[in-house]
Design an enzyme around this catalytic site. Structure first.
Site, PDB file in Angstrom:
ATOM      1  N   LEU A  65      28.715 -41.241  19.654  1.00 44.78           N
ATOM      2  CA  LEU A  65      28.712 -42.210  20.760  1.00 44.78           C
ATOM      3  C   LEU A  65      29.408 -41.665  22.002  1.00 44.78           C
ATOM      4  O   LEU A  65      30.415 -40.968  21.916  1.00 44.78           O
ATOM      5  CB  LEU A  65      29.380 -43.520  20.316  1.00 44.78           C
ATOM      6  CG  LEU A  65      28.754 -44.209  19.108  1.00 44.78           C
ATOM      7  CD1 LEU A  65      29.432 -45.565  18.858  1.00 44.78           C
ATOM      8  CD2 LEU A  65      27.254 -44.408  19.266  1.00 44.78           C
ATOM      9  N   HIS A  69      26.415 -45.221  25.296  1.00 44.16           N
ATOM     10  CA  HIS A  69      26.407 -46.205  24.203  1.00 44.16           C
ATOM     11  C   HIS A  69      27.424 -47.321  24.475  1.00 44.16           C
ATOM     12  O   HIS A  69      27.168 -48.490  24.194  1.00 44.16           O
ATOM     13  CB  HIS A  69      26.768 -45.541  22.877  1.00 44.16           C
ATOM     14  CG  HIS A  69      25.833 -44.445  22.450  1.00 44.16           C
ATOM     15  ND1 HIS A  69      26.166 -43.105  22.502  1.00 44.16           N
ATOM     16  CD2 HIS A  69      24.572 -44.494  21.964  1.00 44.16           C
ATOM     17  CE1 HIS A  69      25.158 -42.387  22.054  1.00 44.16           C
ATOM     18  NE2 HIS A  69      24.172 -43.192  21.729  1.00 44.16           N
ATOM     19  N   ASP A 192      15.876 -44.032  26.785  1.00 38.51           N
ATOM     20  CA  ASP A 192      14.730 -43.743  25.927  1.00 38.51           C
ATOM     21  C   ASP A 192      13.627 -44.736  26.278  1.00 38.51           C
ATOM     22  O   ASP A 192      13.355 -45.685  25.523  1.00 38.51           O
ATOM     23  CB  ASP A 192      15.144 -43.841  24.463  1.00 38.51           C
ATOM     24  CG  ASP A 192      16.222 -42.828  24.134  1.00 38.51           C
ATOM     25  OD1 ASP A 192      15.885 -41.658  23.904  1.00 38.51           O
ATOM     26  OD2 ASP A 192      17.413 -43.183  24.162  1.00 38.51           O
ATOM     27  N   SER A 228      23.731 -37.546  23.496  1.00 31.91           N
ATOM     28  CA  SER A 228      24.505 -36.926  22.411  1.00 31.91           C
ATOM     29  C   SER A 228      24.172 -35.444  22.293  1.00 31.91           C
ATOM     30  O   SER A 228      24.946 -34.672  21.734  1.00 31.91           O
ATOM     31  CB  SER A 228      24.203 -37.623  21.089  1.00 31.91           C
ATOM     32  OG  SER A 228      24.386 -39.012  21.223  1.00 31.91           O
TER      33      SER A 228
HETATM   34  P1  AMP Z   1      20.870 -42.762  20.213  1.00 29.63           P
HETATM   35  O1  AMP Z   1      22.154 -42.827  19.462  1.00 29.63           O
HETATM   36  O2  AMP Z   1      20.722 -41.535  21.042  1.00 29.63           O
HETATM   37  O3  AMP Z   1      19.680 -43.056  19.358  1.00 29.63           O
HETATM   38  O4  AMP Z   1      20.942 -43.938  21.266  1.00 29.63           O
HETATM   39  C1  AMP Z   1      21.258 -45.253  20.878  1.00 29.63           C
HETATM   40  C2  AMP Z   1      20.946 -46.172  22.011  1.00 29.63           C
HETATM   41  O5  AMP Z   1      21.747 -45.817  23.137  1.00 29.63           O
HETATM   42  C3  AMP Z   1      19.491 -46.090  22.470  1.00 29.63           C
HETATM   43  O6  AMP Z   1      19.035 -47.401  22.768  1.00 29.63           O
HETATM   44  C4  AMP Z   1      19.577 -45.232  23.692  1.00 29.63           C
HETATM   45  O7  AMP Z   1      18.541 -45.476  24.625  1.00 29.63           O
HETATM   46  C5  AMP Z   1      20.919 -45.646  24.257  1.00 29.63           C
HETATM   47  N1  AMP Z   1      21.433 -44.599  25.141  1.00 29.63           N
HETATM   48  C6  AMP Z   1      21.668 -43.305  24.826  1.00 29.63           C
HETATM   49  N2  AMP Z   1      22.088 -42.625  25.919  1.00 29.63           N
HETATM   50  C7  AMP Z   1      22.106 -43.517  26.942  1.00 29.63           C
HETATM   51  C8  AMP Z   1      22.426 -43.428  28.329  1.00 29.63           C
HETATM   52  N3  AMP Z   1      22.793 -42.284  28.904  1.00 29.63           N
HETATM   53  N4  AMP Z   1      22.314 -44.540  29.073  1.00 29.63           N
HETATM   54  C9  AMP Z   1      21.905 -45.718  28.509  1.00 29.63           C
HETATM   55  N5  AMP Z   1      21.603 -45.863  27.213  1.00 29.63           N
HETATM   56  C10 AMP Z   1      21.690 -44.777  26.439  1.00 29.63           C
END
Ligand code: AMP
Length: 329
Positions: A65, A69, A192, A228
């Site tokens: 995170l 996040h 995403d 990440s």
């Molecule tokens: P992940 O852990 O990468 O699957 O992301 C979990 C959630 O966090 C997903 O809904 C992503 O779109 C969101 N997320 C990841 N990075 C960002 C960011 N830079 N800005 C906004 N939301 C993010």
């Protein structure tokens, strides 16, 4: 479906800038349900006639995170009485096994960050809890929305993503914990964008009783979208990767000035950086993700659109995007 969320009834210390208590880490669906029920009951009069309904916000993540996040979690905190963050690195959505193996797993740090942002519970299941029979035989298909862009470059990615999101939305459903209708929201980042569009269709097409709340992209000061995977970039690659957000901001400026977008200029800007290998740069409809052939070249930009980009920088595949409006909305 719920209307506009109202502020949650139970204010937590984290909203005042003071870290809240460490969230409880639960490993099984049964533990998650019990924890959610207790928290919902503690937050208000669940199911009592005339009582304001208490609500639950779910934030699905793969861990590692960062402050992107945290923004999702804070928004969930502000809009709900109970906040659940899920941390699960979902093998099914990785097309590259090496990418899956090296994906960062940092549960203790994740729980600390989630707690500071306002999570009550972190649901971090083992793989056998989510997929007790191994790879599911029945999968939800992302259809044509999943075949383009990321789906073309990463076959199976979106069906794999839906395999877990379809289950997580069930596991988190507060109504399953309380047996009474309970407002339920799930938070997804616009980072995403294709995933968000597909999850919105999942909820609509399969009638999930949850409101999807999109959260804008969080960027580093220099413009790089937080991810990440950024930790795998070398300093040179990170610097080179900035060309992606510059190209997106170029489109945003032109859209807001109602100028022709001329995305070829953005592509040329990216091509000027030899460390960056462009996969795609497209201007699309934000909901259908259809490429907008009009509105881009010679005519002034009007309306709304979404610019999508994906590129490999060193060993890392990065995606980014930018909502475009003509500035009069
Ligand atoms: P992940 O852990 O990468 O699957 O992301 C979990 C959630 O966090 C997903 O809904 C992503 O779109 C969101 N997320 C990841 N990075 C960002 C960011 N830079 N800005 C906004 N939301 C993010």
């Amino acid at each position: 479906m719920n209307t506009e969320p109202r502020p949650a009834q139970s204010a937590r210390a984290s909203e005042s800038g003071v870290p809240g208590p460490a969230p409880r880490i639960v490993r099984t669906v049964a533990e998650l349900k019990t924890a959610s029920r207790k928290l919902l009951e503690a937050a208000g009069r669940v199911g009592e006639e005339g009582a304001e309904p208490v609500s639950l916000g779910l934030v699905p993540t793969m861990g590692a995170l960062h402050s992107g996040h945290a923004t999702l979690i804070r928004q969930a905190r502000a809009e709900n009485d109970v906040v659940v963050v899920t941390v699960f690195v979902n093998r099914l959505q990785f097309d590259d096994p090496a990418d899956y193996e090296r994906y960062p797993r940092t549960l203790d740090a994740d729980a600390a960050l989630a707690g500071e942002a306002g999570a009550d519970v972190v649901f971090a299941p083992e793989e056998h809890e989510v997929y007790p029979d191994g790879t599911p035989r029945v999968l939800v298909s992302a259809g044509d929305l999943g075949a383009r862009f990321e789906g073309r470059s990463r076959p199976g990615h979106f069906d794999g993503m839906l395999a877990v999101v379809a289950k997580l939305l069930h596991y988190g459903n507060p109504e399953a914990a309380t047996a009474v209708p309970t407002p339920y929201r799930a938070y997804f980042g616009q980072k995403d964008a294709q995933q968000l569009a597909i999850v919105q269709r999942l909820v609509k097409d399969l009638a999930y009783p949850v409101e999807i709340r999109p959260v804008p992209i969080v960027r580093a000061e220099d413009g790089l979208a937080l991810s990440s995977r950024n930790q795998f970039l070398t300093d040179e690659d990170r610097e080179a990767a900035l060309v992606l957000s510059r190209a997106l901001f170029l489109m945003k400026e032109r859209a807001e000035s109602r100028l022709p977008l001329q995305p070829d200029d953005a592509v040329a800007l990216i091509a000027s950086e030899p460390r960056v290998e462009l996969d795609y740069f497209e201007i699309v409809d934000p909901e259908t993700l259809q490429v907008l052939a009009f509105n881009c070249q010679d005519t002034p930009f009007t309306g709304t659109a979404l610019a999508l980009v994906a590129a490999r920088v060193g060993s890392v595949r990065l995606i980014d995007n930018m909502p475009l409006t003509d500035g009069v909305r």
